[in-house]
Scaffold this active site. Structure first.
Site, PDB file in Angstrom:
ATOM      1  N   LYS A 112      37.819  64.695  31.208  1.00 30.69           N
ATOM      2  CA  LYS A 112      36.464  65.066  30.768  1.00 30.69           C
ATOM      3  C   LYS A 112      36.055  66.446  31.280  1.00 30.69           C
ATOM      4  O   LYS A 112      35.348  67.172  30.592  1.00 30.69           O
ATOM      5  CB  LYS A 112      35.457  64.014  31.243  1.00 30.69           C
ATOM      6  CG  LYS A 112      35.552  62.733  30.453  1.00 30.69           C
ATOM      7  CD  LYS A 112      34.383  61.841  30.767  1.00 30.69           C
ATOM      8  CE  LYS A 112      34.465  60.563  29.981  1.00 30.69           C
ATOM      9  NZ  LYS A 112      33.359  59.665  30.264  1.00 30.69           N
ATOM     10  N   LYS A 197      42.456  56.574  22.986  1.00 30.61           N
ATOM     11  CA  LYS A 197      41.605  55.381  23.088  1.00 30.61           C
ATOM     12  C   LYS A 197      40.440  55.466  22.101  1.00 30.61           C
ATOM     13  O   LYS A 197      39.918  56.555  21.860  1.00 30.61           O
ATOM     14  CB  LYS A 197      41.072  55.327  24.525  1.00 30.61           C
ATOM     15  CG  LYS A 197      40.329  54.080  24.869  1.00 30.61           C
ATOM     16  CD  LYS A 197      39.635  54.216  26.208  1.00 30.61           C
ATOM     17  CE  LYS A 197      38.303  54.905  26.093  1.00 30.61           C
ATOM     18  NZ  LYS A 197      37.400  54.729  27.229  1.00 30.61           N
ATOM     19  N   LYS A 200      33.522  55.286  22.636  1.00 34.55           N
ATOM     20  CA  LYS A 200      32.222  55.386  21.945  1.00 34.55           C
ATOM     21  C   LYS A 200      31.587  56.764  22.066  1.00 34.55           C
ATOM     22  O   LYS A 200      30.758  57.145  21.261  1.00 34.55           O
ATOM     23  CB  LYS A 200      31.272  54.281  22.433  1.00 34.55           C
ATOM     24  CG  LYS A 200      30.685  54.498  23.813  1.00 34.55           C
ATOM     25  CD  LYS A 200      29.629  53.470  24.062  1.00 34.55           C
ATOM     26  CE  LYS A 200      30.025  52.522  25.170  1.00 34.55           C
ATOM     27  NZ  LYS A 200      30.401  53.187  26.414  1.00 34.55           N
TER      28      LYS A 200
END
Ligand code: AQP
Length: 332
Positions: A112, A197, A200
């Protein structure tokens, strides 16, 4: 009785990955067999760029979806992280227990922070310290088990290390928890990019099935899933990740085994069709209950208020004892 804690971040609309990897088990197993706490971990949503109004909206939506998925406030505790101060109180003590090096080794931080750098957003300090807050979420309740998808196991490992270190230095305070995972679909992959993956917070796309997608949208996304160049339906995560992902999703829906299911199909088309129908059927009752709950926000708020009260009562004595153990002077 085994105590269980798990959470979900309001960083986007809940996905099929969240449901199969975590929430379904919370509703079908954990709330009946354990003393369980389930939390909308809203503070974690602030570690990346966010719109405050959206986080608020998604927090209530996540809570409604947990209830729609079958969590029963009479059986388990459902609450919002920021409603219980003990999480942040404990987090600081654990920051004083963790090291900079072990936090920088976290895979999610590496991924991230790299993304944030590329997009020109600064890397928030909280992105680095987020696994410590997650450890506090778990340790404040002396949870024995943390049911999570595969992507969270490294963070639960860190939680265990911090609990052990704290107990050794300051006296036995925390239970050392362990991660538990579902038998299949512990990592549901993006239908358009089966090496990533299904997340969301990722950019909305055809590869992500949201729990609130219309049935026809779900069908379309699954029918268009990227498969592999071969023709034979085989369960091989390494060489045929797209097909393996569909088989895992179908197996999770039908409580079956992906390897055995592979033998029942002669074409990718038939596999996609059955997977799409299985997912539509699995989500149908959830979507119906969610519509009813969305029309009654007062009920959801009441559940969260009572949940927070109960959670506070459980966490307070544990966090107070951690304060004393670490040498902080109690209020006279
Ligand atoms: N694709 C997935 N397959 C299986 N389990 C999954 N989980 C998440 N994605 C999958 C599990 O769902 C629980 C809550 O997840 P979360 O809110 O921490 O993570 P997320 O949906 O992946 O949200 P983000 O914001 O997109 O997270 P990042 O970017 O951090 O991955 C957890 O038990 C998780 O394992």
């Amino acid at each position: 009785m085994t105590r269980v804690f798990s959470g979900i971040k309001p960083t986007g609309h809940l996905t099929l990955g969240n449901y199969l990897g975590a929430v379904r088990r919370w509703a079908e197993v954990e709330q009946y067999e354990t003393e369980a706490l389930f939390c909308v971990v809203d503070l974690h949503a602030l570690t990346v760029e966010h719109d405050p109004a959206r986080v608020r909206r998604l927090s209530r939506q996540a809570a409604s979806l947990l209830l729609a998925a079958g969590l029963d406030p009479a059986l388990c505790t459902v609450f919002v992280q920021s409603h219980v101060d003990e999480h942040t109180r404990l987090s600081y003590l654990l920051e004083c227990t963790a090291t900079d090096g072990e936090l920088r080794r976290m895979i999610q931080y590496k991924e991230k922070s790299a993304r944030a750098r590329v997009s020109g957003d600064g890397v928030r300090f909280s992105l680095l310290s987020y696994p410590v807050l997650m450890a506090a979420d778990i340790l404040a309740y002396r949870a024995d088990e943390v049911p999570v998808g595969d992507d969270q196991t490294q963070h639960v490992e860190l939680t265990r290390d911090l609990a052990v270190r704290f107990n050794q230095r300051y006296g036995h305070t925390f239970t050392v928890p362990k991660a538990t995972r579902p038998p299949v679909a512990a990592r549901v992959m993006d239908l358009q990019d089966p090496l990533s993956k299904m997340g969301k917070s990722h950019e909305a796309g055809a590869g992500i099935v949201y729990l609130l997608d219309d049935a026809d949208v779900v069908r379309k996304k699954i029918m268009r899933a990227v498969t592999d160049s071969g023709r034979e339906v085989a369960y091989d995560r390494e060489d045929r990740p797209g097909v393996a992902n569909l088989l895992e999703i179908l197996a999770a829906c039908e409580n079956g085994d992906p390897g055995e299911l592979a033998g029942a199909y002669e074409s990718y088309g038939a596999l996609k069709k059955d997977t799409a129908e299985a997912v539509v059927e699995l989500l149908r009752p959830l979507r119906k209950r969610h519509a009813a709950l969305a029309a009654d926000p007062g009920y959801v708020d009441g559940v969260l208020r009572e949940g927070a009260e109960r959670a506070r009562g459980m966490a307070r004595p544990v966090v107070d004892s951690a304060y004393r153990a670490m040498g902080l002077l109690p209020v006279g």
